[in-house]
Design an enzyme around this catalytic site. Structure first.
Site, PDB file in Angstrom:
ATOM      1  N   CYS A  43       1.125  -1.371   0.055  1.00 49.07           N
ATOM      2  CA  CYS A  43       0.170  -0.183  -0.241  1.00 49.07           C
ATOM      3  C   CYS A  43       0.801   1.250  -0.009  1.00 49.07           C
ATOM      4  CB  CYS A  43      -0.883  -0.088   1.252  1.00 49.07           C
ATOM      5  SG  CYS A  43      -1.917  -1.241   1.186  1.00 49.07           S
ATOM      6  N   ARG A 120      -8.276  -4.145  -3.043  1.00 46.39           N
ATOM      7  CA  ARG A 120      -7.608  -3.132  -3.771  1.00 46.39           C
ATOM      8  C   ARG A 120      -8.779  -2.707  -4.803  1.00 46.39           C
ATOM      9  NH1 ARG A 120      -2.622  -2.503  -2.050  1.00 46.39           N
ATOM     10  NH2 ARG A 120      -1.748  -4.188  -1.209  1.00 46.39           N
TER      11      ARG A 120
END
Length: 217
Positions: A43, A120
């Protein structure tokens, strides 16, 4: 669950830039994306990449908006850590969706993958608030931000010129003219200067929305 070509689900939420609503972005395209968790390696690489992407998207009248179910305090600490450790300022807001309200509206939580983290997910919303594209990635795979720009370029080109874009299209490449709907349309296109393989497959060129010089900038 959200649906393509329908109004994107409305929301108002706390962010690192204060309280914001999707309606605040009307007139602007939005790339809304979720990440699994703050202070995680993949991330972090995505946030660094998206930070570099922000001015490129702004040239296309497009804003970034991040989200996870972490708290606002976690977001602020992580954004500061990215600045201090990686030398990158995060210029876009990040939604703190602790009650999972926005994540639920957009189907960002996939229990078979994780019941405690957002997947995601990425959503492209146009300047009229219409959801135009959705992309889902697994937790282990970081996104390709060049593809995000290509997708926005393709959608905006489609809107501007009423065409379609072929596989692996990039600005400057030929676009596809929609197939004719009548015999008259099929005959008429012969005089329009299209590059046709057959009556149902014709290509043409269109001006780029953003110049090559601007894209490099």
């Amino acid at each position: 669950m959200p649906r393509l070509n329908a109004l994107a689900p409305a929301f108002e939420a706390e962010t690192t830039h204060g309280r914001l609503a999707l309606e605040d972005y009307r007139g602007t395209w939005v790339v809304l994306f979720s990440h699994p968790a703050d202070f995680t390696p993949v991330c972090t690489t995505e946030f660094v990449a998206f930070a570099k992407l922000a001015p490129v998207l702004k040239q296309r009248n497009t804003e970034l908006l991040g989200l996870s179910i972490d708290s606002i305090y976690s977001h602020l600490a992580w954004v500061n850590a990215i600045r201090d450790k990686f030398g990158v300022e995060i210029p876009f807001p990040v939604i703190a969706d602790g009650n999972r309200e926005v994540a639920s509206l957009y189907g960002m939580i996939n229990p078979d993958e994780s019941s405690t983290e957002t997947s995601r997910c990425l959503f492209v919303i146009d300047d009229k608030g219409i959801l135009r594209a959705m992309i889902y990635y697994p937790l282990t795979t970081g996104r390709n931000t060049d593809e995000v720009v290509r997708l926005v370029d393709a959608l905006q080109t489609t809107d501007r010129h009423k065409v379609a874009t072929p596989a692996n299209w990039n600005p400057g490449d030929k676009v596809i003219v929609p197939p004719p709907r009548t015999v008259e349309d099929a005959e008429a296109r012969k005089s329009l200067g299209y590059d046709c393989v057959d009556w149902w497959y014709c290509e043409t060129t269109v001006p780029n929305a953003v110049s090559a010089a601007e894209r490099k900038g």
